[in-house]
Design an enzyme around this catalytic site. Structure first.
Site, short mmCIF file in Angstrom:
data_model
loop_
_atom_site.label_atom_id
_atom_site.label_comp_id
_atom_site.label_asym_id
_atom_site.label_seq_id
_atom_site.Cartn_x
_atom_site.Cartn_y
_atom_site.Cartn_z
N ASN A 198 -42.92 -59.54 -66.10
CA ASN A 198 -44.31 -60.11 -65.72
C ASN A 198 -45.50 -60.12 -66.31
OD1 ASN A 198 -42.58 -57.01 -64.46
ND2 ASN A 198 -43.34 -58.38 -63.39
N HIS B 273 -47.49 -60.62 -57.77
CA HIS B 273 -46.08 -60.22 -58.67
C HIS B 273 -45.63 -61.73 -59.75
CE1 HIS B 273 -42.90 -57.28 -59.88
NE2 HIS B 273 -42.43 -58.27 -60.38
N CYS C 229 -35.77 -60.72 -65.03
CA CYS C 229 -34.89 -59.93 -64.12
C CYS C 229 -33.55 -60.26 -64.13
CB CYS C 229 -34.80 -60.82 -62.56
SG CYS C 229 -34.12 -60.07 -61.54
N HIS D 95 -44.07 -63.13 -62.80
CA HIS D 95 -43.44 -63.11 -64.43
C HIS D 95 -44.64 -64.25 -64.73
CE1 HIS D 95 -40.54 -60.28 -63.47
NE2 HIS D 95 -40.82 -60.56 -62.34
N ARG E 38 -39.46 -50.21 -64.75
CA ARG E 38 -38.39 -50.37 -63.25
C ARG E 38 -38.47 -51.76 -64.03
NH1 ARG E 38 -37.23 -54.69 -60.31
NH2 ARG E 38 -39.83 -54.72 -59.65
N ASP E 39 -38.98 -53.05 -63.61
CA ASP E 39 -38.79 -54.94 -63.62
C ASP E 39 -38.82 -54.74 -65.18
OD1 ASP E 39 -38.57 -56.80 -63.15
OD2 ASP E 39 -41.35 -56.89 -61.90
P1 HMG Z 1 -23.19 -54.60 -52.53
O1 HMG Z 1 -22.04 -54.59 -54.15
O2 HMG Z 1 -22.97 -55.33 -51.36
O3 HMG Z 1 -23.06 -53.17 -51.94
O4 HMG Z 1 -24.22 -54.35 -53.38
P2 HMG Z 1 -21.63 -52.21 -51.18
O5 HMG Z 1 -22.51 -51.54 -50.01
O6 HMG Z 1 -20.35 -53.54 -50.67
O7 HMG Z 1 -21.50 -51.11 -52.38
C1 HMG Z 1 -20.37 -52.01 -53.35
C2 HMG Z 1 -20.52 -50.58 -54.17
O8 HMG Z 1 -22.11 -50.27 -55.03
C3 HMG Z 1 -20.01 -48.83 -54.04
O9 HMG Z 1 -19.45 -48.11 -54.49
C4 HMG Z 1 -21.65 -48.15 -53.22
O10 HMG Z 1 -21.16 -47.11 -53.40
C5 HMG Z 1 -22.26 -48.90 -54.34
P3 HMG Z 1 -18.17 -48.11 -54.84
O11 HMG Z 1 -17.62 -48.19 -54.10
O12 HMG Z 1 -17.57 -49.27 -55.09
O13 HMG Z 1 -17.58 -47.32 -55.90
N1 HMG Z 1 -23.27 -49.09 -54.09
C6 HMG Z 1 -24.76 -47.97 -54.25
N2 HMG Z 1 -25.15 -47.61 -55.24
C7 HMG Z 1 -25.70 -46.90 -55.66
N3 HMG Z 1 -27.35 -47.28 -55.54
C8 HMG Z 1 -27.49 -48.69 -54.06
C9 HMG Z 1 -25.23 -48.95 -53.79
N4 HMG Z 1 -25.41 -49.67 -52.68
C10 HMG Z 1 -24.07 -49.73 -53.32
N5 HMG Z 1 -28.25 -48.34 -53.60
C11 HMG Z 1 -26.28 -53.77 -53.97
C12 HMG Z 1 -25.30 -54.26 -53.20
C13 HMG Z 1 -27.91 -54.13 -52.85
C14 HMG Z 1 -26.04 -52.03 -53.83
C15 HMG Z 1 -26.57 -54.64 -55.21
O14 HMG Z 1 -26.60 -55.99 -54.81
C16 HMG Z 1 -27.66 -53.88 -55.98
O15 HMG Z 1 -27.74 -53.10 -56.59
N6 HMG Z 1 -28.31 -55.08 -56.59
C17 HMG Z 1 -29.98 -55.13 -57.67
C18 HMG Z 1 -30.04 -56.01 -57.66
C19 HMG Z 1 -31.39 -55.66 -58.44
O16 HMG Z 1 -32.29 -54.10 -59.03
N7 HMG Z 1 -32.29 -56.13 -59.34
C20 HMG Z 1 -32.75 -56.74 -59.50
C21 HMG Z 1 -34.44 -56.26 -58.86
S1 HMG Z 1 -35.09 -57.35 -57.99
C22 HMG Z 1 -35.94 -58.00 -58.40
O17 HMG Z 1 -36.38 -57.54 -59.97
C23 HMG Z 1 -37.25 -58.69 -58.64
C24 HMG Z 1 -38.75 -58.04 -58.28
O18 HMG Z 1 -38.90 -57.12 -59.61
C25 HMG Z 1 -39.68 -59.10 -57.04
C26 HMG Z 1 -39.77 -60.47 -58.10
O19 HMG Z 1 -40.63 -60.16 -59.17
O20 HMG Z 1 -39.38 -62.02 -57.46
C27 HMG Z 1 -38.51 -56.94 -57.68
MG MG Z 2 -40.31 -59.17 -60.98
#
Ligand code: HMG
Ligand code: MG
Length: 299
Positions: A249, A207, A240, A209, A15-16
């Site tokens: 990571n 966690h 990220c 990086h 994933r990450d």
């Molecule tokens: P949004 O645009 O605010 O959501 O996104 P919305 O509710 O307004 O919906 C907009 C569109 O997205 C709609 O589709 C929804 O159906 C769709 P449209 O009508 O435009 O075709 N939608 C989705 N589709 C699939 N799966 C879903 C989903 N939700 C809504 N779950 C949202 C909000 C959170 C979905 C968006 O901002 C997003 O997907 N962000 C992803 C962020 C991400 O994955 N970042 C990386 C992971 S975090 C990380 O790496 C850090 C970590 O490792 C820890 C660390 O290192 O610190 C964990």
């Molecule tokens: Mg991370």
């Protein structure tokens, strides 16, 4: 406090590690990576992310990954679910554990999940309720615990506040993310001290990086405080999408080598893990960021 006797590794490579790769990686490669990691003795694999494919295209095949993986007894296969839509999708695919992800930084929260920290916590509540109904455990992440790409310094008290909110909401474990890898050991210790005032140490994970090459030193420091769950990524894959310049990571091979040297049990076969690091980096055309992996491959 003494080092823990055992440490549980949470492998976040599929994933990450892969979420930020610009070129498409086939579902078959992801499934093979997950299978190999399980065969090397990893007992917890973050396999996919039920996020918007518009935001993170590399994770668009989350359904195929979650339903296609061949489960090994005793291995947990988890997925990120930022909202109810993500959770419902993950439940349809038979997920047994999910994670919500928040941040200790307002600016990062906006960039990463398009809402404020308070809004994200309100969004997670129904996710936890629905997951509990379905008998699915929920892990919580706090990002930017040792620095933010947009806000710079982050106060340990802010990290503690968000972590406490996730724990009180029902997250069984809170993983503390140094998303951009800017932390150093003393800072990491201070942050853990602040967070562990409200949450038992055995409910916390690190966690880290490795952007600035500090991740292993930071881990050593927080394990001395009693942290016994470590998130890592094979070959140090990753970055990220919403933290420009952040590297992967800490490498799983490097963590296992360190733990082996400290006499801390993981149950993981280091040679097999290193071979996976060599294979996946060759397959996706990336450098192997694990020093241990590279050294073992050269033997
Ligand atoms: P949004 O645009 O605010 O959501 O996104 P919305 O509710 O307004 O919906 C907009 C569109 O997205 C709609 O589709 C929804 O159906 C769709 P449209 O009508 O435009 O075709 N939608 C989705 N589709 C699939 N799966 C879903 C989903 N939700 C809504 N779950 C949202 C909000 C959170 C979905 C968006 O901002 C997003 O997907 N962000 C992803 C962020 C991400 O994955 N970042 C990386 C992971 S975090 C990380 O790496 C850090 C970590 O490792 C820890 C660390 O290192 O610190 C964990
Ligand atoms: Mg991370």
């Amino acid at each position: 406090m003494a080092f823990p006797k055992q440490v549980r590794l949470v492998e976040v490579g599929p994933r990450d590690g892969l979420q930020n790769e610009p070129e498409p990686i086939s579902t078959a490669t992801k499934l093979e990576l997950i299978a190999r990691l399980g065969a090397a003795g990893i007992r917890y694999i973050e396999a996919a992310s039920f996020v918007s494919p518009k935001w993170v295209p590399q994770m668009a095949d989350h359904r195929e990954v979650m339903t296609g993986l061949k489960r090994i007894d005793g291995v947990t296969y988890a997925a990120l679910t930022p909202n109810l839509k993500g959770l419902e999708g993950a439940l349809e695919c038979g997920v047994e554990e999910v994670a919500v992800f928040g941040a200790a930084s307002e600016a990062f929260s906006q960039k990463n999940i398009n809402c404020s920290v308070a809004e994200s916590l309100a969004r997670f509540e129904p996710v936890l309720e629905r997951a509990q109904q379905a008998g699915v455990r929920v892990r919580g992440y706090v990002s930017c615990v040792l620095g933010c790409p947009y806000e710079g310094e982050i106060a340990p008290a802010k990290v503690a506040e968000v972590a406490k909110a996730l724990y009180e909401m029902g997250c069984y474990e809170v993983s503390l993310g140094d998303t951009i890898g800017t932390g150093t050991p003393l800072k990491a210790k201070r942050m853990i001290e602040a967070v562990s005032c409200d949450i038992p140490m055995d409910k916390l994970a690190a966690h880290f990086h490795d952007t600035y090459g500090q991740a292993l030193a930071n881990l050593y420091a927080v394990m001395e405080e009693g942290i016994a769950v470590v998130d890592s990524s094979v070959a140090g894959l990753g970055g990220c999408p919403y933290a420009k310049g952040a590297s992967g990571n800490v490498a799983s091979e490097d963590v296992v080598y360190l733990l082996d040297g400290l006499g801390i049990e993981t149950g993981i076969d280091l040679d097999k893990l290193a071979a996976i690091g060599t294979w996946i980096t060759q397959t996706i055309g990336r450098p192997n960021r694990s020093k241990v992996g590279v050294a073992l491959a050269a033997k």
